[in-house]
Design an enzyme around this catalytic site. Sequence first.
Site: not given
Ligand code: NAD
Ligand code: ZN
Length: 342
Positions: A43, A107, A263-264, A93, A200, A195, A286, A40
């Site tokens: 970003h 929330c 993953g987002i 909140c 990694r 990955d 999640v 984040t």
């Molecule tokens: P990161 O970006 O460091 O790791 C993502 C990994 O996915 C990378 O190593 C990338 O090489 C790999 N990847 C790409 N293409 C792939 C494929 N086809 N197959 C397998 N792996 C592949 O992210 P992170 O910090 O470890 O976080 C993981 C994910 O969770 C991210 O998408 C992030 O945005 C998300 N996230 C969500 C929340 C939430 O609350 N929902 C919170 C934190 C992070």
């Molecule tokens: Zn609330």
Amino acid sequence: MKALVKTHAEKGLTLQDVPEPKAGSREVVIKVEKTGVCGTDLHIYNWDEWAQKAVKVPNIIGHEFVGRIVEIGNDVVDFSLGDLVSGEGHLVCGHCRNCMAGRRHLCRETRGVGVNHPGCFAEYITLPVTNLWEHHGDVDLEVASIFDPFGNAVHTAFQFPCVCEDVLVTGAGPIGIMGAAVVKHAGARHVVITDVNPKRLELARRLGIEHAFDVRETSLADVQKELGMEEGFDVGLEMSGNPQAFQDMIANMSHGGKISMLGIPSGPMNIDWNQVIFSMLTIKGVYGREMYESWYQMSSLLRAGLDIKPVITHRMDYKDFEKAFEVMNAGDCGKVVLDWNT
Ligand code: NAD
Ligand code: ZN
């Protein structure tokens, strides 16, 4: 005090002097010791489309930290000066339906520390007591500084029972690796992580996840054959945000398989709903952590011997923040931790 501030709506961050915060009622001031750098933050640093919508400038960024309480506001009864704490990065909140029912992680009015509330990339941060987690005295300081993403991993990993199950983790970023380590520690049978970045995958192996595969070279069908699995994965943790990874996961689940998705994806993505229906899959989104069940589970896992420290690959002085973001942008790292005690 020194702080890393997003001063302008453009790429970069500025290290500048800002006034020290004061503790209001039911708040404490924390001297920040170490901070983790999150995707984040990257970003926001890069000022991508998401950041432009979510962040108001100026703001101190950062939400992963550990520090000690140095000032206590009025009506604080549960915490004392010197307590070692981390902070939950979502301020809730307190009065929506879910908050009132005690389901604070659901929330709908949350504000993000370091996103639209002053963050922890600073010498001091103020937080309400309701956002504090007190660490056990024996916790490793660097590990304590990454409780926030560790919590994402734990929250995702424990959405569905994993004992004796075959678990597929797509994405060996820091959160995917920690999620894989958590399910393995908790008693899963085969834990497979995928990955497309060999560095990694190597890091995942260093944390004990030996079934770490590059999906460009090995298909999930081959992996299953190699491990003697016949019916697909029972549990999936989607930790990449990559559409292809998610589609491959769906195609390789057992009947009745359960997927938790952290993953987002960068936008809408197609999935084959026939596979979801005929494999009778459960898919659960999640977000964040569960307040404070995930925090309790993290502390317990560490005390039960789980070691996530090797996921931290880079340590730097906060003044070298530019280098930290460079390393993060290159993507070959695990967690990057900044030291604020210099
Ligand atoms: P990161 O970006 O460091 O790791 C993502 C990994 O996915 C990378 O190593 C990338 O090489 C790999 N990847 C790409 N293409 C792939 C494929 N086809 N197959 C397998 N792996 C592949 O992210 P992170 O910090 O470890 O976080 C993981 C994910 O969770 C991210 O998408 C992030 O945005 C998300 N996230 C969500 C929340 C939430 O609350 N929902 C919170 C934190 C992070
Ligand atoms: Zn609330």
